[in-house]
Scaffold this active site. Structure first.
Site, PDB file in Angstrom:
ATOM      1  N   ASP A 112       0.829  -1.190   0.000  1.00  0.00           N
ATOM      2  CA  ASP A 112       0.000   0.000   0.000  1.00  0.00           C
ATOM      3  C   ASP A 112       0.874   1.254   0.000  1.00  0.00           C
ATOM      4  O   ASP A 112       1.878   1.338   0.722  1.00  0.00           O
ATOM      5  CB  ASP A 112      -0.886  -0.009   1.253  1.00  0.00           C
ATOM      6  CG  ASP A 112      -1.872   1.131   1.294  1.00  0.00           C
ATOM      7  OD1 ASP A 112      -2.743   1.189   0.415  1.00  0.00           O
ATOM      8  OD2 ASP A 112      -1.768   1.971   2.208  1.00  0.00           O
TER       9      ASP A 112
ATOM     10  N   GLU B 150      14.734 -15.460   0.651  1.00  0.00           N
ATOM     11  CA  GLU B 150      14.981 -16.485   1.668  1.00  0.00           C
ATOM     12  C   GLU B 150      14.041 -17.675   1.520  1.00  0.00           C
ATOM     13  O   GLU B 150      14.225 -18.699   2.182  1.00  0.00           O
ATOM     14  CB  GLU B 150      14.820 -15.882   3.068  1.00  0.00           C
ATOM     15  CG  GLU B 150      15.849 -14.809   3.408  1.00  0.00           C
ATOM     16  CD  GLU B 150      15.536 -14.100   4.715  1.00  0.00           C
ATOM     17  OE1 GLU B 150      14.564 -14.523   5.399  1.00  0.00           O
ATOM     18  OE2 GLU B 150      16.233 -13.130   5.052  1.00  0.00           O
TER      19      GLU B 150
END
Length: 561
Positions: A216, A267
């Protein structure tokens, strides 16, 4: 080294790192999707209860608007706790169950993250209010001394996006910055602690099986706030440069912030992805796609139903995607704008003074849906044609809940039942976004049209029943069945992220392009019928009674070459 998901309830969806590039993503506004406990507010168990609907619709991923603890000063975009679920919407266990159900149906999960500001109830902000000027607690936000003899004046004349001053006093001569609602204090992203805390949040949800994030106000965060702040007029002039020098928006320092995010995404296997909500000049948009994976392209959403506008937008954004290495995103409706079936039923935006008002339907909303007159059937016909065109494009498509039912905007919500802060901060001068956030109808009748066992948190109009899932499911030619057919066919036809423009009839009225694999997308945006190109008709947005394509109609055709 990348680590695979290890949660016991995770369902393998494959390890393709590019799953998102041409995915169909369905936006769920949780409070308005399905209410499982009958309190009038949609919730996570409600989403879980509708997984089979989403699977049958044929979407690849669900994007959840905020479900975090919130006072709902801005529809959940005022976040109290970034690593929890609003008790009215469920629990973390409910979230895990929802993710497992969606993954089990082959649907990935994208969640909203709101990094520009927290809520004023966030533990950090409460600590800042209780701490003195110059404290570490206040450094997590943007506090400034007020002007005037005793700091009684705001630090600048900046205005909030939602109306009124962008500064709020705290009673000791200092003011805090809130670019949006008063209840949404802006965070200080120059502070390493703020950056690290959001990395923790990204890992928290990724570890729970989330596949990606919608960011956002991705063009906010980084700010340049010198001792003497520029005026609003000066900021307006700086904005014209489009060079990353604005004090509040689209600064180049964002690249460093999002580089850290990408390292976290890497990751996991497959890597997590993000799509940026960045309202920036088109020339700057590719920077966000490169930094995060994707950036929303709202150009079609802002355009008229016009062949030339559509062609220019599509060509430009495909070129942008090629240069950034991302894939384009195509959007016609979301939780912040008037639904596209309604926009297309109103006078066209045009290009001169007042264009934004016509585009957004502001005048129509302010009249309670009376003026200018809405061509509801014509608007829906154009919306269906535009959607089928959009789904034929290379890249990813973002759909908003209820558009698959052909829902129109709800204009006549009583003032005392509205929720959008824009309405209240402008004293009704702007209606706000409640009309596209009304809970969607599932049944023809009954309490809240099947949304829940009781009422709905925003009033639903009587005409909703005729546009419900129950009314449209299995009905040939319904908007719901058009979406289901288009998504199933799109999955089978989708190939490389390219297209070739084809001339069919008058280029001022007709848009046509060929996709790899020999299928043609043709949209008639003109006023008269055109001959249907040769080939096998695969799907059309309206039933065809002859070898002609009527106005406001799109067809997918398999050609021989």
């Amino acid at each position: 080294m990348a680590q695979p998901d290890t949660r016991s309830d995770a369902v393998p969806l494959g390890l393709d790192p590019d799953w998102w590039r041409q995915a169909v993503v369905y936006q769920v506004y949780p409070r308005s999707f399905a209410d499982a406990d009958g309190d009038g507010i949609g919730d996570l168990p409600g989403v879980t209860s509708r997984v089979s609907y989403l699977r049958d619709l044929g979407v690849d991923a669900v994007w959840l608007s905020p479900f975090y603890p919130s006072a709902l000063a801005d529809g959940g975009y005022d976040v109290d706790d970034y690593r929890n679920v609003d008790p009215r919407l469920g629990t973390l266990d409910d979230f895990d169950a929802m993710v497992a159900a969606l993954h089990g149906a082959g649907i990935r999960v994208i969640v909203d993250i709101v990094p520009n500001h927290s809520s004023n109830r966030h533990v950090w902000f409460q600590e800042a209010l209780a701490s003195p000027k110059g404290s570490h607690a206040r450094s997590r936000y943007v506090f400034r001394d007020g002007l005037g003899e005793n700091g009684e004046l705001p630090p600048s004349d900046w205005q909030s996006v939602f109306g009124g001053s962008a500064w709020e006093p705290v009673g000791d001569g200092q003011w805090y910055l809130h670019i949006f609602a008063t209840e949404q204090p802006d965070l200080n992203w120059a502070l390493p602690e703020v950056r690290e805390d959001f990395l923790t949040t990204l890992r928290f949800w990724s570890d729970r099986g989330v596949d990606g994030f919608r960011v956002d106000v991705a063009h906010g965060l980084a700010k340049d706030l010198p001792p003497v702040l520029p005026s609003a007029a000066q900021l307006a002039e700086i904005a014209k440069r489009e060079d990353g020098s604005h004090a509040l928006w689209d600064r180049d320092e964002l690249e460093e912030i999002y580089a850290d995010w990408r390292r976290v995404f890497a990751e996991y296997t497959p890597p997590r992805i993000a799509v940026a909500e960045a309202w920036v000049p088109a020339s700057r948009r590719a920077r966000y796609a490169t930094a995060l994976g994707q950036a929303f392209n709202f150009d079609l959403l802002e355009a008229d139903f016009d062949a030339d506008q559509f062609r220019q937008i599509i060509s430009f954004n495909l070129a942008q995607s090629a240069s950034s290495g991302s894939s384009s995103t195509w959007v016609l409706s979301n939780h912040d704008v008037v639904r596209h079936a309604t926009r297309y039923g109103l006078p066209p935006r045009g290009t001169g003074e007042g264009a934004d008002t016509l585009k957004s339907g502001t005048a129509w909303l302010l009249s309670g849906g009376e003026e200018p007159p809405l061509d509801a059937l014509g608007g829906l016909r154009k919306a269906r044609a535009a959607t089928l065109l959009l789904l034929g494009l290379p890249g990813s498509a973002y759909l908003y809940e209820g558009e698959e039912l052909g829902l129109h905007e709800v204009a006549d919500i009583p003032a005392d039942q509205r929720q959008d802060p824009t309405f209240f901060r402008t004293n009704g001068g702007e209606i706000g976004r409640d009309g596209c956030r009304v809970p969607i109808p599932w049944t023809v009748s009954g309490p809240s049209f099947g949304f829940g066992s009781a009422g709905a948190h925003l009033p639903q109009p009587a005409w909703f029943g005729a546009s419900s899932v129950e009314a449209e499911a299995g009905v040939p030619g319904s908007t719901l069945e058009l979406y289901r057919s288009a998504l199933a066919l799109r999955r089978r036809l989708q190939g490389d992220e390219t297209l070739d423009w084809v001339e069919v009839g008058d280029p001022d009225a007709v848009l046509a392009f060929r996709r790899p694999g020999g299928w043609l997308v043709v949209t008639n945006l003109g006023e008269t019928n055109i001959p249907l190109p040769e080939g096998e008709l695969l799907l059309s947005s309206e039933a065809l009674s002859s070898a002609e394509l009527p106005p406001a109609t799109t067809a997918w055709i398999r050609t021989s070459d």
